[in-house]
Scaffold this active site. Structure first.
Site, PDB file in Angstrom:
ATOM      1  N   HIS A  30      61.243  13.648  45.230  1.00  0.00           N
ATOM      2  CA  HIS A  30      60.484  13.272  44.033  1.00  0.00           C
ATOM      3  C   HIS A  30      61.459  12.957  42.902  1.00  0.00           C
ATOM      4  O   HIS A  30      61.900  13.861  42.192  1.00  0.00           O
ATOM      5  CB  HIS A  30      59.569  14.422  43.601  1.00  0.00           C
ATOM      6  CG  HIS A  30      58.600  14.852  44.649  1.00  0.00           C
ATOM      7  ND1 HIS A  30      57.259  14.534  44.610  1.00  0.00           N
ATOM      8  CD2 HIS A  30      58.770  15.583  45.780  1.00  0.00           C
ATOM      9  CE1 HIS A  30      56.647  15.057  45.653  1.00  0.00           C
ATOM     10  NE2 HIS A  30      57.548  15.695  46.387  1.00  0.00           N
ATOM     11  N   LEU A 133      52.575  25.276  43.592  1.00  0.00           N
ATOM     12  CA  LEU A 133      52.384  25.047  42.163  1.00  0.00           C
ATOM     13  C   LEU A 133      51.648  26.214  41.517  1.00  0.00           C
ATOM     14  O   LEU A 133      50.732  26.799  42.076  1.00  0.00           O
ATOM     15  CB  LEU A 133      51.630  23.740  41.935  1.00  0.00           C
ATOM     16  CG  LEU A 133      52.424  22.481  42.308  1.00  0.00           C
ATOM     17  CD1 LEU A 133      51.576  21.232  42.161  1.00  0.00           C
ATOM     18  CD2 LEU A 133      53.686  22.368  41.466  1.00  0.00           C
ATOM     19  N   HIS A 278      57.035   9.342  42.186  1.00  0.00           N
ATOM     20  CA  HIS A 278      56.592  10.734  42.139  1.00  0.00           C
ATOM     21  C   HIS A 278      56.865  11.440  43.459  1.00  0.00           C
ATOM     22  O   HIS A 278      57.234  12.611  43.467  1.00  0.00           O
ATOM     23  CB  HIS A 278      55.108  10.814  41.813  1.00  0.00           C
ATOM     24  CG  HIS A 278      54.637  12.218  41.663  1.00  0.00           C
ATOM     25  ND1 HIS A 278      55.050  13.028  40.635  1.00  0.00           N
ATOM     26  CD2 HIS A 278      53.810  12.976  42.430  1.00  0.00           C
ATOM     27  CE1 HIS A 278      54.489  14.218  40.763  1.00  0.00           C
ATOM     28  NE2 HIS A 278      53.729  14.209  41.839  1.00  0.00           N
ATOM     29  N   GLU A 429      44.132  39.057  41.010  1.00  0.00           N
ATOM     30  CA  GLU A 429      45.002  39.478  42.119  1.00  0.00           C
ATOM     31  C   GLU A 429      46.181  38.548  42.350  1.00  0.00           C
ATOM     32  O   GLU A 429      47.311  39.009  42.583  1.00  0.00           O
ATOM     33  CB  GLU A 429      44.190  39.609  43.417  1.00  0.00           C
ATOM     34  CG  GLU A 429      43.205  40.749  43.435  1.00  0.00           C
ATOM     35  CD  GLU A 429      41.827  40.352  42.942  1.00  0.00           C
ATOM     36  OE1 GLU A 429      40.894  41.150  43.098  1.00  0.00           O
ATOM     37  OE2 GLU A 429      41.699  39.227  42.396  1.00  0.00           O
ATOM     38  N   PHE A 454      41.233  42.176  49.790  1.00  0.00           N
ATOM     39  CA  PHE A 454      41.637  41.180  48.800  1.00  0.00           C
ATOM     40  C   PHE A 454      43.109  40.801  48.913  1.00  0.00           C
ATOM     41  O   PHE A 454      43.637  40.085  48.051  1.00  0.00           O
ATOM     42  CB  PHE A 454      41.312  41.666  47.388  1.00  0.00           C
ATOM     43  CG  PHE A 454      39.851  41.971  47.195  1.00  0.00           C
ATOM     44  CD1 PHE A 454      38.880  41.137  47.732  1.00  0.00           C
ATOM     45  CD2 PHE A 454      39.443  43.105  46.515  1.00  0.00           C
ATOM     46  CE1 PHE A 454      37.532  41.425  47.584  1.00  0.00           C
ATOM     47  CE2 PHE A 454      38.089  43.399  46.362  1.00  0.00           C
ATOM     48  CZ  PHE A 454      37.134  42.551  46.895  1.00  0.00           C
ATOM     49  N   HIS A 490      33.915  43.774  52.271  1.00  0.00           N
ATOM     50  CA  HIS A 490      34.927  44.719  51.803  1.00  0.00           C
ATOM     51  C   HIS A 490      35.628  45.444  52.960  1.00  0.00           C
ATOM     52  O   HIS A 490      36.384  46.376  52.722  1.00  0.00           O
ATOM     53  CB  HIS A 490      34.291  45.742  50.857  1.00  0.00           C
ATOM     54  CG  HIS A 490      34.081  45.230  49.468  1.00  0.00           C
ATOM     55  ND1 HIS A 490      33.414  44.060  49.202  1.00  0.00           N
ATOM     56  CD2 HIS A 490      34.479  45.717  48.262  1.00  0.00           C
ATOM     57  CE1 HIS A 490      33.388  43.861  47.895  1.00  0.00           C
ATOM     58  NE2 HIS A 490      34.029  44.839  47.303  1.00  0.00           N
TER      59      HIS A 490
END
Length: 687
Positions: A30, A133, A278, A429, A454, A490
């Site tokens: 890039h 990103l 790019h 998180e 999670f 959960h």
């Protein structure tokens, strides 16, 4: 160009040309963003940052994070032009450059330190691995928090050792990723005035104009986050950029977002489409045209004049050398005045632990009822905090349930102007994991916590920690269908297997309170890998260690907890809450004159580090009958079970009911372990 001296312009344009040449040589990369943003990195390194190119690991430095990691040649070019030194194996600066021209010529090639995205530990001067990103800006929040924590504990009147800024360069992609929003929200709440994000608003993404999917008012959003926002119309306007950085320096009650506008160049169409500059090389013809526009010789490639090196030597080189020498002198004076704190800092930045760091960890007595491993985890974590002053962390709004609150006097809370050791991450998180990595990158012992299910929200940051070889602690509770009534959303099923599949990650699932303590001991002493510590909601019996092996076996990943009376006919192997099932099954099998060995395997990865001799001693090759028991999926167990082994666990999602009912419903019982043991023995004899 706007308001640039000849020397400034030459240095900036040289960096642009290096980026073009590197991408062209690689036929991949890039070039557009590095070309557009060279003025920013020039100003940051050569004028603004406290940074010594001869000592890229100087602890008093400012930090720069290239969150837009695809623009890696922007960072490689400035590191080369500033002559940033490589570190020797002993951590001391060498005479070699961190980025040699030859390395840049081999950009994106096998063996070159100049990878497609910046890699921490691969190039000295790269503060963290970036690529996904948003990860860079989120991690920079942890770096800024770490500086404030260090300042709060160690700075004294007349001794401002820690007063560093953290700069992060980001783009539209970073702003679209949710993790940047999570992190920016918390940074604003914490009023991190030493944090500066520079947002390149170039309106370009891979698919085309950013407005295809992104047209919000980013400055307004950040003002709502309680950030100071400064806008610069043209990234080439150095006086305007300087004024923006001055505004950051003058702001002491909130972080700063500098919004710059750049125009990204486009190159020749590629076979895949029109990504242009790019996401693809410019092509020789366009590079020649660009070099002519910059006033550079189009025939020269990877050209850096002595004047460019001199510009950086007279800027960041001279300033950085002076600042780091002043810091060293100040620290020696500090050592004379505060010897104990100075000794703490010596250990902290060497990655060493204090003497008797684990002295407060208790040994838990035998208890048939026992306690949930999340409870013994809380006790052990607090004991470690007593012995390690720089252990800091928190939970994603679940500290009372995770038992991760540090309760002793003086631990305090991390907040605006107060750098305690307990961090309220909020329900964020992904950002929590990034921030914990930022704290670790800054030398602290950092942990973060939430429910195990999670872990999916944290996975990108766990992976980055593994890539960077960071010993961050990721603490998870509510580890199985033992969660009970909360139901399948959960109840983690596939999570142990998926995390064990990740290279350079230690996954611990201890069986009782003493294994919890030993798991923490192993994780805290690890220096080059993150650890995942997985704990139960339900009570686990505390094993009688007089009748069974010491929990110190956790350090080897798996160990013989209780052997058979004579040669074993079958090995029962389990982790976590299921180990107690195997102990009960061993007794039941003994009533039928079947000799079973019980192996507790809290950490597969540590077991794999052991010698083949040790592993064979735990899992004898001649004993083909084996049963693995774990409240998760089977993936990852087959290498231990072999052709005759059987697995008792989960093959689908859980259900909503009391934990005991679920165990019966899914057949996670002593009787089922006994049945499978007999079946495995018969299977092995048939073979």
């Amino acid at each position: 160009m706007l308001s640039q001296t000849t020397r400034e312009k030459t240095a900036i344009d040289t960096m642009r040309c290096l980026a073009m040449d590197a991408v062209q040589a690689a036929k991949s990369g890039h070039p557009g963003t590095p070309m557009a943003l060279a003025p920013i990195t020039y100003l940051l390194y050569n004028e603004r940052m406290k940074y010594d190119p001869k000592r890229p690991n100087w602890v008093g430095r400012d930090r720069f994070v290239l969150s837009i990691g695809h623009a890696s040649t922007l960072l490689y070019s400035v590191l080369h032009c500033a002559e940033v030194r490589a570190l020797a194996d002993n951590g001391q600066p060498s005479d070699r450059l961190a980025v040699e021209l030859d390395a840049l010529k081999q950009f994106r090639q096998l063996g070159s330190p100049c990878a497609g995205h910046p890699e921490y530990r691969r190039v000295d001067g790269v503060e963290m691995t970036t690529g996904p990103l948003g990860a860079g800006v989120a991690t920079s929040v942890g770096m800024a928090m770490a500086n404030n924590w260090l300042a709060s504990r160690y700075n004294k009147p007349g001794f401002e050792l820690f007063a560093s800024n953290v700069y992060a360069l980001c783009g539209d992609g970073c702003m679209m990723e949710g993790v940047s929003s999570e992190a920016a929200s918390l940074a604003g709440r914490l009023k991190l005035s030493n944090l500066c994000w520079i947002y390149d608003r170039n309106h370009i993404t891979i698919e085309g104009d950013a407005a295809l999917a992104f047209d919000e008012d980013v400055p307004a959003r950040f003002r709502a986050y309680n950030w100071n926002v400064v806008e610069v119309d043209d990234v080439n306007d150095l006086p305007a950029l300087r004024q923006a950085f001055d505004a950051f320096d003058a702001t002491n009650d909130r972080p700063t977002l500098i919004v710059v506008t750049s125009r990204i160049a486009y190159g020749a169409p590629t076979k895949e489409g029109t990504e242009g500059a790019h996401g693809a090389p410019l092509g020789e013809e366009e590079i020649a045209g660009a070099k002519k526009f910059y006033g550079m010789n189009p025939e020269e490639k990877f050209a850096v004049t002595e004047e460019v090196y001199a510009t950086f030597r007279e800027g960041v080189g001279a300033r950085g050398s002076q600042l780091s020498a002043q810091w060293d002198k100040l620290f020696e004076q500090y050592r004379a005045s505060y010897p104990e704190l100075a000794q703490e800092l010596d250990r902290l930045f060497k990655g060493e632990l204090p003497p008797n760091w684990d002295g407060a960890i208790e040994t838990f007595p035998t208890d048939a009822k026992g306690m949930a491993s999340r409870a013994s985890s809380g006790k052990t974590l607090n004991a470690l905090a007593a012995g390690i002053p720089w252990l800091v962390g928190g939970s994603a709004d679940l500290a009372p349930s995770n038992n991760t609150w540090l309760k002793a006097d003086g631990m305090g809370e991390f907040g605006p102007g107060v750098a305690g050791r307990n961090i309220h991450f909020g329900v964020r998180e992904n950002a929590m994991g990034a921030i914990a990595n930022g704290l670790t990158l800054s030398g602290l012992k950092a942990y973060c916590a939430t429910f195990f299910v999670f872990a999916d929200y944290l996975r990108p940051m766990i992976r980055l920690a593994a890539l960077m070889q960071l010993p961050t602690l990721f603490i998870f509770t509510h580890d199985s269908i033992g969660v009970g009534e909360d139901g399948p959303t959960h109840q983690p099923i596939e999570h142990l297997a998926s995390l064990r599949a990740m290279p350079n990650l230690l996954v611990f699932r201890p069986a009782d309170a003493n294994e919890v303590a030993e798991a923490y001991r192993a994780a805290i002493q690890e220096t080059s890998a993150p650890s995942v510590l997985v704990f139960s909601r339900q009570n686990l019996p505390t094993v009688d260690r007089e009748k069974n092996a010491s929990a110190a076996g956790v350090a080897k990943g798996a160990y013989v907890l209780k052997d058979a009376d004579g040669a074993p006919q079958v090995v029962l192997m389990a982790t976590g809450s299921e180990v107690s099932l195997c102990l009960a099954a061993q007794e039941a099998l003994a009533q039928e004159n079947i000799a079973a060995r019980v192996v507790s395997a809290p950490c597969f990865e540590l077991f794999e580090r052991q010698s083949q001799e040790y592993r064979d001693a735990v899992l004898p090759p001649q004993v083909k009958a084996r049963v693995g028991v774990e409240l998760g999926v089977q993936m990852g167990w087959d290498k231990y079970l072999g052709e005759s082994g059987l697995f008792l666990g989960m093959s689908g999602f859980g259900d909503s009911a009391p934990a005991g009912k679920l165990m019966e419903h899914f057949g996670i019982t002593v009787e089922h372990v006994v049945e499978l043991a007999k079946e495995s023995i018969a299977k092995s004899q048939t073979r």
